[in-house]
Scaffold this motif. Structure first.
Motif, mmCIF file in Angstrom:
data_model
loop_
_atom_site.group_PDB
_atom_site.id
_atom_site.type_symbol
_atom_site.label_atom_id
_atom_site.label_comp_id
_atom_site.label_asym_id
_atom_site.label_seq_id
_atom_site.Cartn_x
_atom_site.Cartn_y
_atom_site.Cartn_z
ATOM 1 N N SER A 20 0.841 -1.199 0.000
ATOM 2 C CA SER A 20 0.000 0.000 0.000
ATOM 3 C C SER A 20 0.874 1.246 0.000
ATOM 4 O O SER A 20 0.642 2.198 -0.744
ATOM 5 N N ALA A 21 1.913 1.217 0.819
ATOM 6 C CA ALA A 21 2.764 2.407 0.955
ATOM 7 C C ALA A 21 3.578 2.650 -0.311
ATOM 8 O O ALA A 21 3.659 3.768 -0.808
ATOM 9 N N VAL A 22 4.171 1.580 -0.826
ATOM 10 C CA VAL A 22 5.041 1.754 -1.997
ATOM 11 C C VAL A 22 4.196 1.814 -3.258
ATOM 12 O O VAL A 22 3.412 0.904 -3.525
ATOM 13 N N GLY A 25 3.541 7.163 -5.251
ATOM 14 C CA GLY A 25 4.059 8.178 -4.327
ATOM 15 C C GLY A 25 5.577 8.149 -4.259
ATOM 16 O O GLY A 25 6.223 9.196 -4.165
ATOM 17 N N ASN A 26 6.158 6.959 -4.322
ATOM 18 C CA ASN A 26 7.621 6.850 -4.203
ATOM 19 C C ASN A 26 8.325 7.191 -5.497
ATOM 20 O O ASN A 26 9.368 7.823 -5.510
ATOM 21 N N ILE A 27 7.766 6.703 -6.601
ATOM 22 C CA ILE A 27 8.523 6.753 -7.847
ATOM 23 C C ILE A 27 8.056 7.878 -8.763
ATOM 24 O O ILE A 27 8.833 8.439 -9.509
ATOM 25 N N LEU A 219 3.356 7.193 2.871
ATOM 26 C CA LEU A 219 3.228 6.135 3.886
ATOM 27 C C LEU A 219 1.779 5.644 4.022
ATOM 28 O O LEU A 219 1.479 4.844 4.905
ATOM 29 N N SER A 220 0.903 6.109 3.168
ATOM 30 C CA SER A 220 -0.532 5.742 3.232
ATOM 31 C C SER A 220 -1.140 6.075 4.589
ATOM 32 O O SER A 220 -1.925 5.303 5.136
ATOM 33 N N LEU A 221 -0.777 7.227 5.120
ATOM 34 C CA LEU A 221 -1.214 7.566 6.475
ATOM 35 C C LEU A 221 -2.215 8.705 6.517
ATOM 36 O O LEU A 221 -2.268 9.504 5.605
ATOM 37 N N SER A 320 -5.454 -0.935 -1.768
ATOM 38 C CA SER A 320 -5.651 -0.505 -0.378
ATOM 39 C C SER A 320 -6.538 0.731 -0.310
ATOM 40 O O SER A 320 -7.295 0.913 0.629
ATOM 41 N N LEU A 321 -6.452 1.574 -1.336
ATOM 42 C CA LEU A 321 -7.309 2.764 -1.341
ATOM 43 C C LEU A 321 -8.773 2.370 -1.519
ATOM 44 O O LEU A 321 -9.656 2.934 -0.900
ATOM 45 N N LEU A 322 -9.036 1.396 -2.377
ATOM 46 C CA LEU A 322 -10.423 0.973 -2.576
ATOM 47 C C LEU A 322 -10.938 0.180 -1.367
ATOM 48 O O LEU A 322 -12.109 0.237 -1.016
#
Ligand code: PFF
Length: 463
Positions: A20-22, A25-27, A219-221, A320-322
């Protein structure tokens, strides 16, 4: 647990949460935020936010999730605080907004896979017309949402757990290979110094606010995604070490993505770094040229594989968002899981249409709003990012800390954390987490939220 999956083991949860985190957002967004924020000064702020402020929020989210076994809105209510349900709903709405534009960018990544597979290295120069082509990009976005919905409808455990195990390490190895390659390019050193040697005169409230938003987003926070995932963690798992792993993996991958990107930017700009701050198109304009320099065959293989793996990384994040709004309507409204998935996927795809249209196709959405005190119009997609990533997520993180410290109480939080961590009580970790949740996070995140909110949307500069 109405129709919910559960992870087969501890590794399953960690891999899925890291999945979920990676992601984009990272790339995708980390390098362009670094570029826009002037390089290393942004990086330093980002690292401070991730390790000092976001990490305690992450532990708290997972602990609330494991304690209640519910979605964010249900979780606050289940702990006995009905009024706090609004915080959960705010988080769920943030997730809905994020997925609406994230899915569009995921469509770009998948589209680039197809383009590079067909050997179209010139796509880097055609980025503007590519994202304007709403029928093509819209088609990729539909495919992406369908894939996401399919995986979520199968339950959390099956799909993601298996995919993350193989694909994440492959992506890391690939980026590391590209780091080595980009370090051999001319002017690589100039790119590295832009990325790693801070010039603190570049630090402004705007840069700090973006670093904070980027930390939460990556970080999906702040919206309860990890409350939802935390509800799948085993009772005797160590939440602190799981959160540490997820944070390190996420920050580590963003960091190496930067190591890969900035030498390439330096190479392509003859060391001037002009264009590093171009925004959302950065990886899409820079990478195809770099892949082309690998030669026609290797370039096609590496280039297409890179965007394919990036699409998979995005998929474990869209899943994870859904999952968040789906878990909400499954738990709270009693809707059948498969039905909940398709309803939410349809609504969110529709909400993403303005973002899809806002990259040149529709003048209205492309110049959607001009903030007070700003000279330039902001597109709908950037507006959605400003609202969700830079505003709602940090606010959510601040409120989650306040909730845990002052409503639920630190004592209960500590008890939950201690379940899988025998030496926790009285340890330095406990003292730090408690200090962060009760004082540091509410104070710093609250102040930063207020200042950046006023500055971004109303041009008010209190500094
Ligand atoms: N962390 C994801 C990324 O960096 O791509 C995006 C994201 C996923 C944000 C899930 C929030 C979330 F709940």
């Amino acid at each position: 647990m109405a129709g919910r999956g559960s992870f087969s083991n501890k590794l399953g949860f960690i891999l899925a949460a890291a999945g979920s985190a990676v992601g984009l957002g990272n790339i995708w967004s980390f390098p362009f935020e670094v570029g826009a924020g002037g390089g290393a000064a942004f990086l330093v702020m980002y690292l401070i936010f991730c390790f000092i402020l976001c990490f305690p929020v992450m532990v708290t989210e997972i602990a609330i999730g494991r304690k209640t076994q519910l979605n964010p809105a249900g979780a606050y209510a289940a702990l006995g605080f009905k009024k706090w349900k609004i915080l959960g709903i705010l988080g769920i709405l943030s997730g809905v907004v994020i997925l609406s534009f994230y899915n569009v960018v995921a469509g770009w990544a998948f589209g680039y896979f197809v383009e590079l597979l067909s050997g179209n290295f010139d796509i880097g120069n055609q980025f503007g017309s590519f994202i304007k082509d709403v029928f093509k990009v819209g088609g990729y976005a539909i495919l992406f949402m369908l894939a996401t919905a399919f995986i979520v409808s199968k339950g959390v455990a099956g799909g993601i757990e298996k995919a993350s195990k193989i694909l994440m390490p492959t992506l890391i190895i690939m980026i590391l290979g590209l780091v080595i390659y980009s370090l051999t390019l001319d002017n690589a050193f100039k790119g590295l110094s832009f990325y790693l040697v801070p010039d603190f005169s570049k630090l402004s409230l705007g840069v700090m606010g973006n670093a904070m938003g980027q930390a939460f987003f990556s970080l999906s926070l702040g919206m309860g995604a990890l409350i939802t995932y935390g509800s799948y963690v085993g009772k005797d798992d160590n939440i602190v070490s799981s959160a540490a792993f997820i944070t390190l993996a996420d920050v580590g991958i963003a960091f190496i993505a930067g190591l890969m990107m900035f030498p390439m930017v330096a190479y392509l700009t003859d060391g001037t770094m002009e264009g590093a701050g171009q925004g959302a198109g950065l990886i899409f304009t820079v990478l195809p040229g770099a892949f082309q320099s690998l030669g026609p065959t290797l370039g096609v293989v590496i280039g297409s594989l890179f965007f394919l793996l990036l699409s998979f990384a995005a998929l474990t994040s869209t899943v994870s968002l859904l999952e968040v709004p789906v878990a909400y309507i499954v738990d709270e409204k009693g809707v059948r899981r498969s039905r909940a998935v398709w309803i939410m996927a349809g609504i969110i795809f529709a909400l993403g249409l303005p973002s899809l249209l806002s990259n040149g196709y529709s003048a209205f959405f492309s110049s959607f709003i001009t903030y007070v005190g700003s000279e330039n119009a902001t597109s709908f997609m950037d507006f959605a990012q400003n609202v969700a990533n830079d505003t709602f997520l940090p606010l959510g993180g601040c409120m989650i800390s306040i909730f845990a410290a002052y409503a639920w109480k630190t004592k209960n939080l500590n008890e939950e954390i201690a379940k899988g961590y025998p030496g926790y009580m009285g340890s330095f970790v406990q003292k730090y987490l408690n200090f962060a949740i009760t004082i540091l996070c509410p104070l710093v995140l609250g102040t930063m939220f207020l200042l950046t909110f006023l500055q971004t949307f109303f041009g008010v500069n209190l500094f």
